[in-house]
Design a protein around this motif. Structure first.
Motif, PDB file in Angstrom:
ATOM      1  N   LEU A  44      -1.357  18.036   0.327  1.00 61.45           N
ATOM      2  CA  LEU A  44      -2.348  18.215   1.382  1.00 61.45           C
ATOM      3  C   LEU A  44      -1.758  18.593   2.730  1.00 61.45           C
ATOM      4  N   ASP A  60     -11.633  17.288   1.423  1.00 61.06           N
ATOM      5  CA  ASP A  60     -12.488  18.097   0.547  1.00 61.06           C
ATOM      6  C   ASP A  60     -12.810  19.439   1.180  1.00 61.06           C
ATOM      7  N   TYR A  85      -9.470  20.882  -2.818  1.00 62.82           N
ATOM      8  CA  TYR A  85      -9.035  20.147  -1.633  1.00 62.82           C
ATOM      9  C   TYR A  85      -8.781  21.126  -0.487  1.00 62.82           C
TER      10      TYR A  85
END
Length: 560
Positions: A44, A60, A85
């Motif tokens: 991420l 998200d 994501y």
């Protein structure tokens, strides 16, 4: 153990979770992030501290809670599912995610673990497989199956909005000559070039597909009047005729195009495509390098190819073929100096079967060498007799297929035909295609040299159309160039034709004679004569006539 203790265990287990290669994000019962492992940080782009305390929705790419609260979303999330994501840098990452509930002391979960891994490569692989299933691997164009699906949708839309749909089938003329002469790789490169030109011709809403082999198809939808695109198709023909360089060889490409329109007709896309294909075949039969719309008379069932091949084989065996002769006139004197031998077939049931129908059958059925040999022997015998009747020399031109040229017995057949008939070698011309000249395999120059040593002349037929390569003309023994009829058709006295002019000038510089075929009007004859063309043939002088009428026809033709 209290619910708070259960969550504390998850947080304290961070060193263990860091060793797991999957992204693991833990939340409380309300979807607030309480921890993230090292794999999650890498996936991420966040530090764990930047995530903790925020909602799971922070990572998200889409609103996971759009249809209800987090409790409902997380409580109903079971099993593997694909999700997306959102990285810290804004990039989207497709993942396979599993959300697992953390059980507490009550029936309600105290939190959740979102376990995920990157499936970017899987998605790319899947997309590639789907692309290859629906696209031609060489040209990257859609396949026939995908085209038919799109065509079906276009027909349905046309029936609703009252517009029309047009389908064009585009077939490259003589692609086999390129494959035979330059190799399959050159043929593939030519197909890719044609695909690029078709893409650049269509609108964004149109679809170009490769049907297979040397055929393409185009679907043009949302047309108010489909036949109005005829002028655009003519532009496409001109654009495709532009010379392209393939492997260092400049090739002038021609195509035959057929078109069909809906409505009329039913909603079956395959039937509409078939009508366009029939129109394309009609374009080929009409001399190639042209466009034809489908008409109802083309729907008549044609002869089965196998039956036609069987009938041709029988005609060769039983003498059912004949030869007609078309005069070739010397422009300066007006005298007939030669005649071209043209195979003819009259079938008792089918009537006149045109050469553009039975020559391909002979080639596909392995009969072209036998047919060509028969025409050569008969032409030599006929012209020897005609010379005696005229009391003067007369040349005869005989077409030679690549299959004949490659035959080991070909030179022997030429010698045998000359000896048996008594025709002087100087009276025989062999018309060969440019594909023979471009064949770089060993033996071609030697065969041409051997033919010349016999005293027989060599003519390049249909020059300027197909796959012209001027480099061959200077180093191979060629006596004459025949300008293709497609260039002669549009000649008018006051409208320059630079291709024709260049061919005549170039041939004369190389010491070659130039003959124009397909001369049908006085305007065409006048233009060619003023440009210095040496010989002409065509309906302006005479059609092909049977052997018994040659002497009378030659004597009747005068200077125009």
């Amino acid at each position: 153990m209290t619910d708070e203790s259960r969550l504390r265990q998850v947080i304290d287990a961070a060193p263990i979770l860091d060793s797991i290669p999957f992204s693991i994000v833990a939340t409380d019962a309300h979807g607030r992030i309480i921890s993230a492992n090292a794999a999650a940080e890498r996936l991420l782009g966040y530090d764990a501290a930047e995530l903790v305390g925020g909602p799971l929705g922070k990572i998200d790419a889409e609103d996971r809670a759009s249809t209800g609260g987090w409790e409902q979303v997380l409580a109903t999330a079971v099993g593997d599912h694909e999700w997306v994501y959102l990285r810290k840098d804004g990039a989207k990452v497709p993942v396979c995610e599993t959300i697992t509930a953390l059980e507490g002391t009550s029936e309600e979960p105290v939190g959740y673990l979102a376990v995920a891994y990157d499936i970017t490569q899987r998605k790319l692989d899947r997309a590639e497989v789907e692309f290859l299933e629906n696209h031609d691997p060489l040209t990257k164009l859609p396949t026939r199956a995908r085209l038919l699906r799109h065509l079906g949708d276009s027909i349905a839309a046309a029936e609703q909005d009252g517009n029309e749909v047009a389908v064009l089938v585009v077939d490259i003329d003589h692609l086999k000559r390129v494959n035979d002469a330059l190799g399959l790789q050159a043929g593939d490169e030519l197909l890719s070039r044609i695909a690029d030109r078709l893409r650049s011709w269509v609108r964004a809403t149109d679809v170009v597909a490769r049907l297979g082999g040397d055929e393409f198809a185009i679907v043009l939808s949302g047309l108010q009047r489909a036949e109005a695109i005829t002028s655009r198709v003519d532009v496409l023909l001109e654009d495709l005729l532009t010379t392209v360089s393939i492997g260092g060889h400049p090739l002038a490409v021609t195509v035959s195009i057929g078109g069909a329109v809906h409505p009329p007709g039913g909603p079956d896309p395959a039937a509409l495509l078939k009508r366009a294909d029939l129109a394309m075949e009609h374009a080929k039969a009409s001399g190639r390098n042209n466009f034809q719309w489908y008409t109802d008379d083309l729907a008549e069932p044609g002869e089965d190819a196998l039956a036609l091949a069987s009938a041709l084989r029988q005609a060769l065996r039983d003498g059912g073929l004949s030869v007609a002769y078309q005069p070739q006139v010397d422009v300066r004197t007006g005298r007939v100096v030669g005649i071209e031998a043209l195979a003819r077939w009259h079938h008792s049931e089918l009537g006149e079967v045109t050469p553009d129908r039975f020559i391909p059958i002979a080639e596909d059925g392995g009969m072209i060498v036998q047919l060509g040999g028969w025409v050569l022997r008969k032409a030599c015998r006929d012209v020897a007799s005609i010379q005696r009747a005229l009391g003067r020399p007369l040349r005869v031109a005989v077409n030679v297929s690549p299959h004949q040229f490659q035959s080991a017995s070909w030179l022997g057949e030429i010698t045998g035909a000359l000896n048996d008939s008594g025709l002087p070698p100087a009276a025989l011309e062999l018309e060969i295609t440019e594909s023979i000249l471009m064949d770089e395999r060993s033996g071609v120059p030697d065969t041409l040299k051997a033919i010349r040593e016999l005293g027989v002349s060599i003519v390049v037929d249909d020059f300027g159309r197909g796959y012209s390569n001027l480099a061959y003309l200077g180093r191979l023994p060629i006596d004459k160039i025949k300008i293709d009829r497609s260039f002669v058709t549009d000649l008018v006295p006051d409208d320059p034709a630079p291709v024709v002019d260049a061919i005549i000038l170039m041939a004369h510089e190389l010491g070659m004679t130039v003959v124009a075929e397909g001369v049908e009007t006085a305007e065409q004859e006048r233009y060619l004569r003023h440009r210095g063309c040496d010989e002409m043939q065509g309906f302006y002088y005479s059609r092909g006539v049977p052997t018994e009428d040659v002497v009378r026809t030659v004597q009747q033709i005068s200077v125009f």
